[in-house]
Design a protein around this motif. Sequence first.
Motif, PDB file in Angstrom:
ATOM      1  N   THR A   1       0.844  -1.188   0.000  1.00 23.17           N
ATOM      2  CA  THR A   1       0.000   0.000   0.000  1.00 23.17           C
ATOM      3  C   THR A   1       0.885   1.246   0.000  1.00 23.17           C
ATOM      4  OG1 THR A   1      -0.101   0.118   2.422  1.00 23.17           O
ATOM      5  CG2 THR A   1      -1.828  -1.165   1.308  1.00 23.17           C
ATOM      6  N   LEU A   2       0.311   2.366  -0.365  1.00 22.71           N
ATOM      7  CA  LEU A   2       1.089   3.606  -0.371  1.00 22.71           C
ATOM      8  C   LEU A   2       1.615   3.919   1.017  1.00 22.71           C
ATOM      9  CD1 LEU A   2      -0.947   5.907  -2.795  1.00 22.71           C
ATOM     10  CD2 LEU A   2       1.014   4.437  -3.310  1.00 22.71           C
ATOM     11  N   ARG A   3       0.835   3.619   2.051  1.00 19.09           N
ATOM     12  CA  ARG A   3       1.307   3.857   3.420  1.00 19.09           C
ATOM     13  C   ARG A   3       2.569   3.055   3.699  1.00 19.09           C
ATOM     14  NH1 ARG A   3      -2.823   2.854   8.272  1.00 19.09           N
ATOM     15  NH2 ARG A   3      -4.002   4.253   6.907  1.00 19.09           N
ATOM     16  N   SER A   4       2.578   1.812   3.263  1.00 16.40           N
ATOM     17  CA  SER A   4       3.726   0.944   3.489  1.00 16.40           C
ATOM     18  C   SER A   4       4.951   1.441   2.724  1.00 16.40           C
ATOM     19  CB  SER A   4       3.387  -0.491   3.085  1.00 16.40           C
ATOM     20  OG  SER A   4       4.380  -1.396   3.497  1.00 16.40           O
TER      21      SER A   4
ATOM     22  N   VAL B   1      -1.661  -3.320 -11.261  1.00 18.40           N
ATOM     23  CA  VAL B   1      -2.126  -3.316  -9.880  1.00 18.40           C
ATOM     24  C   VAL B   1      -1.021  -3.835  -8.961  1.00 18.40           C
ATOM     25  CG1 VAL B   1      -3.807  -4.307  -8.291  1.00 18.40           C
ATOM     26  CG2 VAL B   1      -4.507  -3.622 -10.593  1.00 18.40           C
ATOM     27  N   VAL B   2      -0.831  -3.148  -7.836  1.00 18.68           N
ATOM     28  CA  VAL B   2       0.212  -3.521  -6.891  1.00 18.68           C
ATOM     29  C   VAL B   2      -0.389  -4.436  -5.821  1.00 18.68           C
ATOM     30  CG1 VAL B   2       1.957  -2.674  -5.285  1.00 18.68           C
ATOM     31  CG2 VAL B   2       1.387  -1.330  -7.321  1.00 18.68           C
ATOM     32  N   MET B   3      -0.114  -5.718  -5.951  1.00 17.19           N
ATOM     33  CA  MET B   3      -0.592  -6.713  -4.988  1.00 17.19           C
ATOM     34  C   MET B   3       0.219  -7.984  -5.162  1.00 17.19           C
ATOM     35  SD  MET B   3      -4.455  -8.125  -4.225  1.00 17.19           S
ATOM     36  CE  MET B   3      -4.941  -6.573  -3.490  1.00 17.19           C
ATOM     37  N   HIS B   4       0.426  -8.701  -4.069  1.00 20.83           N
ATOM     38  CA  HIS B   4       1.235  -9.912  -4.112  1.00 20.83           C
ATOM     39  C   HIS B   4       0.486 -11.107  -4.680  1.00 20.83           C
ATOM     40  CE1 HIS B   4       3.069 -13.632  -2.514  1.00 20.83           C
ATOM     41  NE2 HIS B   4       4.209 -12.984  -2.699  1.00 20.83           N
ATOM     42  N   ASP B   5      -0.682 -11.402  -4.129  1.00 22.43           N
ATOM     43  CA  ASP B   5      -1.410 -12.608  -4.518  1.00 22.43           C
ATOM     44  C   ASP B   5      -2.159 -12.398  -5.828  1.00 22.43           C
ATOM     45  OD1 ASP B   5      -0.510 -13.252  -2.007  1.00 22.43           O
ATOM     46  OD2 ASP B   5      -2.488 -13.549  -1.123  1.00 22.43           O
TER      47      ASP B   5
ATOM     48  N   ALA C   1      -7.657  -2.374   1.573  1.00 26.20           N
ATOM     49  CA  ALA C   1      -6.415  -3.155   1.541  1.00 26.20           C
ATOM     50  C   ALA C   1      -5.690  -3.137   2.882  1.00 26.20           C
ATOM     51  CB  ALA C   1      -5.499  -2.625   0.440  1.00 26.20           C
ATOM     52  N   GLY C   2      -6.399  -2.732   3.940  1.00 28.53           N
ATOM     53  CA  GLY C   2      -5.823  -2.707   5.282  1.00 28.53           C
ATOM     54  C   GLY C   2      -5.794  -1.314   5.866  1.00 28.53           C
ATOM     55  N   ASP C   3      -6.422  -1.132   7.013  1.00 32.81           N
ATOM     56  CA  ASP C   3      -6.442   0.168   7.708  1.00 32.81           C
ATOM     57  C   ASP C   3      -6.956   1.291   6.822  1.00 32.81           C
ATOM     58  OD1 ASP C   3      -5.350  -1.191   9.832  1.00 32.81           O
ATOM     59  OD2 ASP C   3      -3.292  -0.521   9.453  1.00 32.81           O
ATOM     60  N   GLY C   4      -7.904   0.959   5.944  1.00 33.21           N
ATOM     61  CA  GLY C   4      -8.487   1.971   5.082  1.00 33.21           C
ATOM     62  C   GLY C   4      -7.704   2.279   3.824  1.00 33.21           C
ATOM     63  N   GLU C   5      -6.580   1.627   3.638  1.00 35.79           N
ATOM     64  CA  GLU C   5      -5.776   1.831   2.425  1.00 35.79           C
ATOM     65  C   GLU C   5      -6.466   1.220   1.207  1.00 35.79           C
ATOM     66  OE1 GLU C   5      -2.434   3.323   1.917  1.00 35.79           O
ATOM     67  OE2 GLU C   5      -3.326   4.299   3.664  1.00 35.79           O
ATOM     68  N   ARG C   6      -6.212   1.789   0.047  1.00 34.33           N
ATOM     69  CA  ARG C   6      -6.745   1.275  -1.214  1.00 34.33           C
ATOM     70  C   ARG C   6      -5.630   0.622  -2.010  1.00 34.33           C
ATOM     71  NH1 ARG C   6     -11.866   0.671  -0.007  1.00 34.33           N
ATOM     72  NH2 ARG C   6     -12.357   2.373   1.425  1.00 34.33           N
ATOM     73  N   ILE C   7      -6.005  -0.269  -2.886  1.00 31.77           N
ATOM     74  CA  ILE C   7      -5.020  -0.948  -3.739  1.00 31.77           C
ATOM     75  C   ILE C   7      -4.440   0.082  -4.713  1.00 31.77           C
ATOM     76  CG2 ILE C   7      -4.659  -2.738  -5.465  1.00 31.77           C
ATOM     77  CD1 ILE C   7      -7.135  -4.172  -4.242  1.00 31.77           C
ATOM     78  N   PRO C   8      -3.125   0.279  -4.697  1.00 31.89           N
ATOM     79  CA  PRO C   8      -2.541   1.253  -5.616  1.00 31.89           C
ATOM     80  C   PRO C   8      -2.210   0.639  -6.975  1.00 31.89           C
ATOM     81  CG  PRO C   8      -0.863   0.474  -4.102  1.00 31.89           C
ATOM     82  CD  PRO C   8      -2.141  -0.243  -3.735  1.00 31.89           C
ATOM     83  N   VAL C   9      -1.993   1.510  -7.932  1.00 29.95           N
ATOM     84  CA  VAL C   9      -1.417   1.095  -9.206  1.00 29.95           C
ATOM     85  C   VAL C   9       0.040   1.556  -9.215  1.00 29.95           C
ATOM     86  CG1 VAL C   9      -3.578   1.061 -10.479  1.00 29.95           C
ATOM     87  CG2 VAL C   9      -2.253   3.178 -10.383  1.00 29.95           C
ATOM     88  N   PHE C  10       0.814   0.981 -10.098  1.00 31.63           N
ATOM     89  CA  PHE C  10       2.256   1.221 -10.122  1.00 31.63           C
ATOM     90  C   PHE C  10       2.587   2.705 -10.273  1.00 31.63           C
ATOM     91  CE2 PHE C  10       6.345   1.074 -12.631  1.00 31.63           C
ATOM     92  CZ  PHE C  10       7.142   0.733 -11.556  1.00 31.63           C
ATOM     93  N   GLU C  11       1.845   3.387 -11.135  1.00 32.54           N
ATOM     94  CA  GLU C  11       2.130   4.795 -11.376  1.00 32.54           C
ATOM     95  C   GLU C  11       1.961   5.634 -10.104  1.00 32.54           C
ATOM     96  OE1 GLU C  11       0.808   2.962 -15.280  1.00 32.54           O
ATOM     97  OE2 GLU C  11       0.292   2.791 -13.164  1.00 32.54           O
ATOM     98  N   GLU C  12       1.053   5.250  -9.228  1.00 34.38           N
ATOM     99  CA  GLU C  12       0.862   5.980  -7.967  1.00 34.38           C
ATOM    100  C   GLU C  12       2.054   5.800  -7.031  1.00 34.38           C
ATOM    101  OE1 GLU C  12      -3.968   6.037  -7.434  1.00 34.38           O
ATOM    102  OE2 GLU C  12      -2.873   4.204  -6.926  1.00 34.38           O
ATOM    103  N   VAL C  13       2.638   4.617  -7.052  1.00 33.91           N
ATOM    104  CA  VAL C  13       3.827   4.386  -6.225  1.00 33.91           C
ATOM    105  C   VAL C  13       4.973   5.251  -6.723  1.00 33.91           C
ATOM    106  CG1 VAL C  13       5.429   2.668  -5.314  1.00 33.91           C
ATOM    107  CG2 VAL C  13       3.064   2.017  -5.807  1.00 33.91           C
ATOM    108  N   LEU C  14       5.123   5.351  -8.023  1.00 31.13           N
ATOM    109  CA  LEU C  14       6.173   6.187  -8.593  1.00 31.13           C
ATOM    110  C   LEU C  14       6.055   7.629  -8.113  1.00 31.13           C
ATOM    111  CD1 LEU C  14       6.112   4.901 -12.283  1.00 31.13           C
ATOM    112  CD2 LEU C  14       7.966   4.532 -10.634  1.00 31.13           C
ATOM    113  N   ALA C  15       4.816   8.097  -7.944  1.00 31.31           N
ATOM    114  CA  ALA C  15       4.584   9.466  -7.504  1.00 31.31           C
ATOM    115  C   ALA C  15       4.713   9.630  -5.995  1.00 31.31           C
ATOM    116  CB  ALA C  15       3.194   9.928  -7.956  1.00 31.31           C
ATOM    117  N   ALA C  16       4.417   8.571  -5.246  1.00 30.25           N
ATOM    118  CA  ALA C  16       4.361   8.671  -3.778  1.00 30.25           C
ATOM    119  C   ALA C  16       5.736   8.644  -3.125  1.00 30.25           C
ATOM    120  CB  ALA C  16       3.494   7.549  -3.218  1.00 30.25           C
TER     121      ALA C  16
END
Length: 227
Positions: free
Chosen positions: A19-22, A47-51, A77-92
């Motif tokens: 997640t973006l928080r992580s 989509v950023v997810m393991h399983d 996706a945990g504690d109110g987090e949403r499933i991110p996409v790869f492009e969002e991680v690049l920005a975060a």
Amino acid sequence: MSFLTIGHRGVMGVAPENTLRSFVRAEQAGMDAIELDLHLSKDGALVVMHDADVDRTTDGTGPISGKTLAELRELDAGDGERIPVFEEVLAAVRAPLQAEIKDVAAARALAEVIRARDLTGRVEVLSFHDEALAEIRGLVPGVRTALVADHGQSDVVERALAVGAAALVLNIRYLTQATVERAHAAGLRVIGWVVNTQDDLRLVRALGLDGATTDRPEIRRTGRFTA
């Protein structure tokens, strides 16, 4: 090159994985790189997810490939987090990323993002799937790749060389000194996973590994001083 400490799905020991928080927590902890996992949604989003399905890490059920991005966004996706996409991680975050291809079909989509944003210097591509590494190397000249393996490590050096990978990312529970020595002799870096305790850290140091993937931010703080 100094010993690298890599955040596993962010720092999943203290924040919801992938997640973006992580990822932000991993960057704040000073991780040298951040590892994440990629699948394709029904409508082709990275989509950023393991399983392969959403059951374990969200409040939903079913395969990622059977859901659109909009449907995936509705899940917790945990504690109110949403499933991110790869492009969002690049920005975060600004840290280097290890993008692991879980779904072979994601290789082409990832290649398009890396090419469009000139990310060969920032993103290293990982996979258990030899064919995914071979495909992305063909699509993105100069991309750095690493072969991941759990058990069954007897032929990993040969497999990595065959697909042009520059590194191995190996489960330390099955890793032997002989494999490390063969890999280093072939010019391959070796990263161990998952390293969550001081005993784990002492093991990877004794084996002479080039880095460790961890769920725990404190491993980054102590890794430089463990021999």
